[in-house]
Design an enzyme around this catalytic site. Structure first.
Site, PDB file in Angstrom:
ATOM      1  N   HIS A  39      94.871  29.433 -11.152  1.00  0.00           N
ATOM      2  CA  HIS A  39      93.426  29.670 -11.196  1.00  0.00           C
ATOM      3  C   HIS A  39      92.847  29.827  -9.795  1.00  0.00           C
ATOM      4  O   HIS A  39      92.142  30.798  -9.502  1.00  0.00           O
ATOM      5  CB  HIS A  39      92.763  28.490 -11.911  1.00  0.00           C
ATOM      6  CG  HIS A  39      91.281  28.606 -12.069  1.00  0.00           C
ATOM      7  ND1 HIS A  39      90.690  28.946 -13.257  1.00  0.00           N
ATOM      8  CD2 HIS A  39      90.260  28.413 -11.193  1.00  0.00           C
ATOM      9  CE1 HIS A  39      89.376  28.977 -13.106  1.00  0.00           C
ATOM     10  NE2 HIS A  39      89.093  28.638 -11.854  1.00  0.00           N
ATOM     11  N   GLU A  40      93.154  28.875  -8.919  1.00  0.00           N
ATOM     12  CA  GLU A  40      92.551  28.909  -7.579  1.00  0.00           C
ATOM     13  C   GLU A  40      93.063  30.086  -6.748  1.00  0.00           C
ATOM     14  O   GLU A  40      92.303  30.671  -5.969  1.00  0.00           O
ATOM     15  CB  GLU A  40      92.814  27.587  -6.848  1.00  0.00           C
ATOM     16  CG  GLU A  40      92.311  26.353  -7.570  1.00  0.00           C
ATOM     17  CD  GLU A  40      90.872  26.457  -8.057  1.00  0.00           C
ATOM     18  OE1 GLU A  40      90.057  27.110  -7.370  1.00  0.00           O
ATOM     19  OE2 GLU A  40      90.570  25.919  -9.132  1.00  0.00           O
ATOM     20  N   MET A  69      89.116  23.606  -5.940  1.00  0.00           N
ATOM     21  CA  MET A  69      88.127  24.509  -5.368  1.00  0.00           C
ATOM     22  C   MET A  69      88.823  25.570  -4.532  1.00  0.00           C
ATOM     23  O   MET A  69      89.722  25.277  -3.759  1.00  0.00           O
ATOM     24  CB  MET A  69      87.120  23.718  -4.511  1.00  0.00           C
ATOM     25  CG  MET A  69      86.115  24.580  -3.781  1.00  0.00           C
ATOM     26  SD  MET A  69      85.123  25.574  -4.932  1.00  0.00           S
ATOM     27  CE  MET A  69      84.656  26.932  -3.857  1.00  0.00           C
TER      28      MET A  69
END
Length: 921
Positions: free
Chosen positions: A348-349, A314
């Protein structure tokens, strides 16, 4: 007369809000009244003033001053929040989000009155009533005190635990707010376009540390020997990006070239596994600052491995949270695939720190603006920073996954309506992530790298600390002078073009027919549905076609904007390959003798095409078989050249289809199944790929591609009971057992070694014991897969029970465990029965609409291929949970998949058997 005045003010406030009161789900809080403060009226005389899921726009939050005191012994927390609000219209009501919080006090700071709080649990909202009008154009401070238990599960402010090697259980508290769970930790305006600044204070015991989005600026000692960390004020951001963790972890720290402090946190005994992630994170932040030409706006970036975590990771701004398998790398037990995974997840994060955090979608219907970009930037960033990982080989599979889902009637447009929390959670799917990334890949090649990069930089700069829509992106990208596709002088309407990809579902099927010197194109909608509605055939896309021929090394380009089209290629070209390197998101069908030409080319001179083109041909052919456009024997003939294939990607793609057919047949009960399996698996597949299998070494040597091939091929060979493979695996497993687990198998074949070893009682029990004590998340994952490969249904049931219990096998791994058991032919029905029996518990653990529930539904039904199984899924189970099933797109996806399988078997099983007989003669 006060009560009359209040009634008038209340009615006025309702009219200002523009909605009728809702009383059906209303609850009332009547807080205690400290000395000198009093409640102005009986709260029960009020009705909740707002009936919509979305909050009213007449109050804007500007700044949150948030205080939290979690107690890791009682597993509860208390807190307060002071929210500076900007009032846009005169009103007496403040409506905001709260879920599961006990509100003990609410007041407007300058009024010295305890205000009544009304609850609407069905909408997760509270309404706070002020007897004095809050005036338009004025700013106020709303102050709320609250308390709650630390949440069970994986959302909100929740508890997590880990065990030390000495067997001690330690507790921590962490957050996961995306998409709609910040309201479980503090009352807030929990929608992405209510951006605000946050100042956080956390009170803790001295044995713990606390982390949040910003660095600690001051720590003070308070009563009882507790410490209070005061964090710097954050940048302006959405509530779902707020984060805090209270734990006893250790860290390793580095610094980027621009001075950003990067730290990796993990449980103390796993600290040694953090060093690779630190290297990656520093490199990635440097890369993104250069690529986006925008400085990372925070002074630090923490990455932390949370022991209990539902998703992969996340992107909380400045404090990204991860599963342990997504952040920790142990050179002794992590394979090259594990290494690539960690690298890509970090990429990605950290991409989200710009796409999503700096610029955020206006609403969840456009979550692809966050997730599609972050998924695509994984490939761009890893290719630039770690070229040896060959990440570009994986982009094809991302697009193949998107094609598979997007060909179903149950698919959806990239940009789709989503209002309630369940619908919003379902937006985090293959369409948003994978199709979003592949459409961006197509757009990048269409615009050129330079135009694409400058356009997204323009987008990020213009909407920094703001929210954006699809249209804002298209406007930012549309500033160009010349494109290779626009060679006919026409004006390109980028918005009109991209709306065909984001506002309608489905994938285009481009049928190519050769007529002398011309190529004829026909556009349709590729779908796998049994009874496709007529409108499917009226879909139209604007497609940037690419193609190449044997007479030119040039990649030719053509923008197709109508249902039919044609181009001149000349008489001399003997073959034409459309969609070069699969840069476009569409499937190509070569009509008439077109597939025979491709088959001949691959057999005679396959290196004339790139490995991407060869892989795409294989994929397209078998997709067309499923859709009923191509006979199965034509696709099987196409992959006949694979005996000579030297590249991992097309080789594994062809092998993957044969393996998929094997698994479909493996789970059927007909009398001919055993004979058919022996012919397909042990005779044809093993004979066909024996040279590739036999040349594999049981080591970790070679390039990333070679190591990946080794892992996949040996796994399949042992599953098909190939004696040399079983012999080597058993010896490796025996060596591992005799060393008490100190002599680890080569990481790329460890899963295969463990799977073979798990087939007897002693080996299975030894693996389970190692699973319980291992400090490597990567090793635990490999062992769990091996345990689920057992052919003993009692052992498989025991694993499912352990997963449900959540102690030996964590709840976070239960959905993966169910899918692993379902992939086993002995466990397919076992897993499905487990899901039916424990459905309510699974929903409670993972929440309706979550990707775990989606994976469980789709994964456990994905191998069903008979009409009886289809009826079982639809009539006997989905009907029994009709209210929940009706809220989930995943149930329709599951039904579409089973219908697809049923139709595939009906169409192709006899063809497959006849073709195999011909091959074995």
């Amino acid at each position: 007369m006060v009560s009359v005045r209040l009634l008038v003010l209340f009615l006025l406030s309702v009219s200002l809000l523009g909605s009728q009161p809702t009383q059906s789900s209303q609850q009332v809080s009547s807080p205690a009244h400290p000395a000198g403060e009093q409640s102005p009226l009986d709260p029960s005389s009020l009705s909740f003033p707002w009936s919509r899921l979305r909050l009213p726009r007449y109050i804007i939050p500007l700044h949150y001053h948030l205080f939290l005191h979690p107690n890791l012994t009682s597993l509860s927390f208390t807190g307060s929040v002071q929210i500076q609000i900007d009032v846009q219209n005169n009103t007496n009501w403040v409506v905001l989000h709260s879920k599961g919080l006990h509100i003990s006090k609410a007041t407007i700071l300058d009024q010295n009155l305890v205000l009544p709080v009304l609850h609407n649990p069905s909408h997760e909202q509270i309404g706070i009533f002020s007897p004095r009008v809050l005036s338009s154009g004025q700013k106020y401070f709303l102050y709320i005190e609250f308390e709650a238990e630390l949440a069970e599960g994986f959302y909100g402010f929740y508890k997590s635990t880990y065990r030390t090697s000495q067997g001690e259980t330690r507790t921590l508290a962490s957050t996961h707010f995306e998409p709609t769970s910040a309201r479980m930790a503090f009352p807030c305006f929990d929608e992405p376009n209510f951006k605000a600044n946050f100042s956080v204070r956390i009170r803790r015991s001295q044995e713990y540390i606390s982390l949040s989005n910003m660095p600690v600026v001051k720590t003070v000692e308070v009563n009882g020997g507790l410490l209070e960390d005061q964090f710097a004020e954050s940048v302006k951001m959405s509530t779902y990006l707020v984060a805090f963790v209270i734990c006893d972890f250790k860290s390793v720290t580095g610094t980027t070239s621009s001075g950003v402090q990067v730290s990796i946190y993990a449980a103390p005994e796993k600290w040694q596994q953090t060093h690779y992630a630190l290297e990656v994170a520093v490199k990635m932040l440097d890369f993104y600052e250069d690529y986006f030409n925008i400085r990372y706006p925070l002074p630090k970036q923490d990455l932390i491995a949370i022991p209990d975590f539902q998703s992969g990771a996340m992107e909380n701004w400045g404090l990204t949270t991860y599963r342990e398998t997504s952040l920790l790398f142990d050179p002794l037990t992590s394979s090259v695939s594990d290494k690539l995974w960690v690298t890509m997840v970090i990429g990605h994060e950290l991409a989200h720190q710009w796409f999503g955090n700096l610029v955020t979608m206006e609403w969840w219907n456009d979550i692809w603006l966050n997730e599609g970009f972050a998924r695509y930037m994984e490939y761009i960033s890893v290719e630039a920073t770690y070229p040896d990982l060959k990440v570009e080989e994986y982009l094809l599979h991302t697009c193949f996954a998107a094609v598979g889902l997007d060909s179903l009637n149950s698919s959806r447009p990239i940009s789709s309506p989503a209002e309630n929390p369940t619908q919003i959670k379902e937006m985090f799917d293959t369409v948003s992530y994978d199709k979003g990334a592949c459409v961006l890949h197509m757009l990048r090649h269409f615009l050129t790298d330079e135009v694409f990069q400058s356009g997204i930089v323009r987008y990020l700069r213009k909407y920094s600390y703001k929210n954006a829509h699809n249209q804002d992106l298209w406007d930012s990208l549309a500033n160009f002078n010349h494109l290779p596709f626009c060679d006919r002088g026409e004006h390109l309407d980028l918005t009109a073009m991209m709306n065909t990809w984001t506002l309608q579902k489905g994938i285009p099927l481009v049928t190519v027919t050769r007529k002398g010197p011309r190529l004829l194109f026909k556009l349709q909608h590729l779908h796998f549905s049994v009874d496709a509605p007529f409108y499917f055939y009226s879909f139209l896309w604007q497609i940037p076609l690419t193609y190449k021929t044997d007479v030119s090394g040039t990649i030719h380009r053509h923008l197709m904007t109508s249902p039919t089209d044609s181009i001149h290629i000349g008489e001399e070209a003997s073959w034409v390959k459309v969609n070069t390197d699969m840069t476009g998101f569409y499937v190509v069908h070569y009509e008439e003798s077109g597939w025979d030409v491709m088959t001949k080319l691959l057999r005679e001179n396959y290196t004339a095409l790139s490995y991407k083109d060869r892989t795409q041909l294989i994929h397209n052919a078998f997709q067309l078989v499923t859709a009923g456009h191509l006979p199965l024997n034509k696709a099987l003939d196409l992959i006949g050249y694979l005996k000579r294939e030297t590249h991992t990607v097309p080789l594994l793609k062809g092998l993957g289809y044969l393996e998929a057919f094997y698994h479909i047949i493996e789970k059927r009960d007909e009398m001919f199944t055993l004979i058919f399996l022996r012919v397909l698996g042990q005779m044809y597949i093993l004979q066909f790929f024996r040279a590739v299998i036999d040349q594999q070494t049981w080591s970790d040597s070679g390039s990333v591609s070679e190591r990946r091939l080794r892992s996949e091929v040996l796994s399949l060979a042992c599953h098909l009971d190939y004696p040399p493979c079983l012999e080597r695996a058993r010896q490796r497993f025996k060596d591992w057992l005799q060393s008490n687990g100190t002599l680890n198998p080569p990481t790329d074949v460890a899963e295969t070694v463990f799977s073979v070893g798990a087939q007897d009682d002693h080996g299975w029990a030894s693996l389970l014991n190692t699973y319980k004590t291992s400090l490597s998340a990567a090793q635990k994952h490999k062992i769990l897969f091996a345990l689920t490969s057992s052919r003993d249904s009692n052992k498989l049931q025991r694993l499912l029970d352990l997963g449900l219990e959540g102690k030996v096998i964590r709840s976070q791994d239960l959905s993966s465990l169910i899918l692993m058991v379902a992939r086993n032919s002995r466990g397919c029905n076992l897993a499905w029965n487990f899901v039916k029996k424990n459905w309510d518990t699974l929903v409670q653990k993972f929440q309706l609409g979550s990707f775990c529930i989606r994976n469980i539904i789709i994964g456990t039904t994905g191998q069903f291929s008979s009409q009886e199984e289809l009826n079982e899924v639809n009539m006997l189970f989905f009907e029994s949970i009709k209210e929940q099933a009706s809220q989930l797109r995943a149930t329709q996806v599951a039904l579409d998949n089973v219908q697809k399988n049923v139709r595939w078997v009906q169409r192709n099983l006899e063809t497959l058997r006849s073709w195999l007989n011909e091959q074995m003669q």
